[in-house]
Scaffold this motif. Structure first.
Motif, PDB file in Angstrom:
ATOM      1  N   LEU A  55       0.839  -1.192   0.000  1.00  0.00           N
ATOM      2  CA  LEU A  55       0.000   0.000   0.000  1.00  0.00           C
ATOM      3  C   LEU A  55       0.882   1.253   0.000  1.00  0.00           C
ATOM      4  N   SER A  56       0.312   2.365  -0.422  1.00  0.00           N
ATOM      5  CA  SER A  56       1.023   3.641  -0.355  1.00  0.00           C
ATOM      6  C   SER A  56       1.285   3.994   1.097  1.00  0.00           C
ATOM      7  N   LEU A  57       2.164   4.957   1.329  1.00  0.00           N
ATOM      8  CA  LEU A  57       2.457   5.384   2.701  1.00  0.00           C
ATOM      9  C   LEU A  57       1.179   5.840   3.408  1.00  0.00           C
ATOM     10  N   ARG A  58       0.347   6.609   2.713  1.00  0.00           N
ATOM     11  CA  ARG A  58      -0.879   7.126   3.326  1.00  0.00           C
ATOM     12  C   ARG A  58      -1.859   5.996   3.625  1.00  0.00           C
ATOM     13  N   ASP A  59      -2.064   5.103   2.664  1.00  0.00           N
ATOM     14  CA  ASP A  59      -3.000   3.999   2.880  1.00  0.00           C
ATOM     15  C   ASP A  59      -2.473   3.030   3.935  1.00  0.00           C
ATOM     16  N   SER A  60      -1.157   2.896   4.002  1.00  0.00           N
ATOM     17  CA  SER A  60      -0.564   2.035   5.029  1.00  0.00           C
ATOM     18  C   SER A  60      -0.856   2.581   6.421  1.00  0.00           C
ATOM     19  N   ALA A  61      -0.696   3.902   6.590  1.00  0.00           N
ATOM     20  CA  ALA A  61      -0.989   4.526   7.880  1.00  0.00           C
ATOM     21  C   ALA A  61      -2.462   4.355   8.239  1.00  0.00           C
ATOM     22  N   GLU A  62      -3.328   4.449   7.253  1.00  0.00           N
ATOM     23  CA  GLU A  62      -4.762   4.278   7.524  1.00  0.00           C
ATOM     24  C   GLU A  62      -5.073   2.853   7.950  1.00  0.00           C
ATOM     25  N   LEU A  63      -4.410   1.877   7.341  1.00  0.00           N
ATOM     26  CA  LEU A  63      -4.610   0.483   7.737  1.00  0.00           C
ATOM     27  C   LEU A  63      -4.138   0.258   9.167  1.00  0.00           C
ATOM     28  N   ILE A  64      -2.960   0.764   9.498  1.00  0.00           N
ATOM     29  CA  ILE A  64      -2.441   0.635  10.861  1.00  0.00           C
ATOM     30  C   ILE A  64      -3.405   1.283  11.845  1.00  0.00           C
ATOM     31  N   ARG A  65      -3.875   2.462  11.507  1.00  0.00           N
ATOM     32  CA  ARG A  65      -4.796   3.190  12.392  1.00  0.00           C
ATOM     33  C   ARG A  65      -6.109   2.424  12.579  1.00  0.00           C
ATOM     34  N   ARG A  66      -6.616   1.856  11.493  1.00  0.00           N
ATOM     35  CA  ARG A  66      -7.884   1.129  11.579  1.00  0.00           C
ATOM     36  C   ARG A  66      -7.751  -0.124  12.450  1.00  0.00           C
ATOM     37  N   VAL A  67      -6.683  -0.883  12.246  1.00  0.00           N
ATOM     38  CA  VAL A  67      -6.474  -2.083  13.053  1.00  0.00           C
ATOM     39  C   VAL A  67      -6.266  -1.710  14.525  1.00  0.00           C
ATOM     40  N   MET A  68      -5.520  -0.639  14.767  1.00  0.00           N
ATOM     41  CA  MET A  68      -5.265  -0.200  16.136  1.00  0.00           C
ATOM     42  C   MET A  68      -6.578   0.103  16.856  1.00  0.00           C
ATOM     43  N   GLU A  69      -7.493   0.782  16.176  1.00  0.00           N
ATOM     44  CA  GLU A  69      -8.752   1.170  16.818  1.00  0.00           C
ATOM     45  C   GLU A  69      -9.728   0.006  16.906  1.00  0.00           C
ATOM     46  N   GLU A  70      -9.838  -0.772  15.814  1.00  0.00           N
ATOM     47  CA  GLU A  70     -10.851  -1.830  15.784  1.00  0.00           C
ATOM     48  C   GLU A  70     -10.440  -3.063  16.572  1.00  0.00           C
ATOM     49  N   ARG A  71      -9.165  -3.398  16.515  1.00  0.00           N
ATOM     50  CA  ARG A  71      -8.721  -4.635  17.193  1.00  0.00           C
ATOM     51  C   ARG A  71      -8.163  -4.377  18.587  1.00  0.00           C
ATOM     52  N   TYR A  72      -7.521  -3.227  18.780  1.00  0.00           N
ATOM     53  CA  TYR A  72      -6.848  -2.972  20.056  1.00  0.00           C
ATOM     54  C   TYR A  72      -7.345  -1.715  20.753  1.00  0.00           C
ATOM     55  N   GLY A  73      -8.466  -1.173  20.309  1.00  0.00           N
ATOM     56  CA  GLY A  73      -9.011   0.015  20.950  1.00  0.00           C
ATOM     57  C   GLY A  73      -9.572  -0.306  22.321  1.00  0.00           C
TER      58      GLY A  73
END
Length: 282
Positions: free
Chosen positions: A253-271
């Protein structure tokens, strides 16, 4: 009078550090306790470091240098001391990381050591071995000071999406780790790309590897096994892994899309999870 253990400054970098610490303290006419009071550490800790029974830190070294006017001696020695505490088979690789001007890494199983947060590093190092865990964690994290140099390396990291879901150390530890990755989002010298599940078969299926590039020396490829590291400058291996890395970057993924994936997993799985009464759950 407290018994003073004899030190052989040539025995190891840690012994040499302790010898120089004691020499500078005694030259200043201070006891271990007095020095400890000045730098806000215990005299017992000063004694343990002087006798090579305890690993010093960067903060300790900087405070002692300031207190004793050593001209930064201990702050210079600490890098050598910490590197000497790495596993013998990894010490050459740590030196390569410190000298490289560009580092490109692909990780299929876990976050690369140069970007591990404290809790994550501790959890990784603690598998099957809890001995000296504080010191071993500190030694691993000390390698990350390469990013604080006046001219830090350009760092590229491609991580398999599976790494985000492999829960190491628990939800809180994982949230801290993913937040740490996101802290580099706007740093042009530290670039993180995610290789998504949707990439399917990819050029890195054979395993993780690093590429270390230098201004004048040959590029090094580094791979790792159980308790062993394998750096090589073999031109065919370097050519093959460089091509593989190009294909991995194209599939990631692009740098921006990669950050969004990390952010989404962080909130949905580890929030933060809350119970029916609104209280926070572990």
């Amino acid at each position: 009078m407290t018994h003073i253990n004899a030190l052989d400054p040539g025995a190891s970098p840690l012994d040499y550090y302790g010898y120089e610490l004691r020499r500078a303290r005694e030259a200043a006419g201070l006891t271990q306790r007095q020095l400890g009071d000045i730098i806000n550490y215990t005299g017992s800790l000063v004694g343990q470091i002087e006798t090579a029974r305890k690993l010093p830190t960067h903060a300790f070294s900087e405070r002692v240098d300031a207190a004793l006017g050593t001209g930064g001696l201990l702050s210079r020695l600490i890098e050598l001391v910490l590197r000497s505490q790495l596993p013998h088979w990894f010490q050459q690789t740590a030196e390569l990381q410190a000298r490289a001007t560009e580092i490109s890494c692909f990780e299929i199983n876990l976050v690369h050591g140069l970007l591990q947060a404290t809790g994550y590093a501790r959890a990784v190092l603690g598998v099957l071995d809890q001995s000296d865990l504080d010191d071993r964690t500190a030694v691993r994290l000390a390698r990350q000071r390469i990013f604080e140099k006046a001219e830090p390396p350009v760092f590229w990291l491609i991580i398999s999406e599976a790494v985000l879901h492999q829960q190491i150390g628990g939800p809180t530890t994982m949230r801290e780790q993913l937040a740490h990755l996101l802290s580099f989002e706007h740093n042009p010298r530290v670039n993180i790309q995610m290789l998504p599940y949707s990439a399917g078969a990819h050029a890195g299926l054979q395993g993780s590897f690093d590429l270390y590039r230098f201004p004048s020396d040959p590029t090094i490829v580094y791979t790792e096994g159980y308790g062993s590291g394998h750096p090589t400058a073999n031109p065919d291996t370097v050519k093959d892994c460089s091509l593989r890395y190009d294909h991995l970057q194209a599939a990631a993924l692009s740098l921006r899309d990669s950050a969004e994936l990390i952010r989404r997993v962080m909130e949905e799985r580890y929030g933060e999870q809350r119970g029916s009464d609104g209280s926070q759950l572990a």
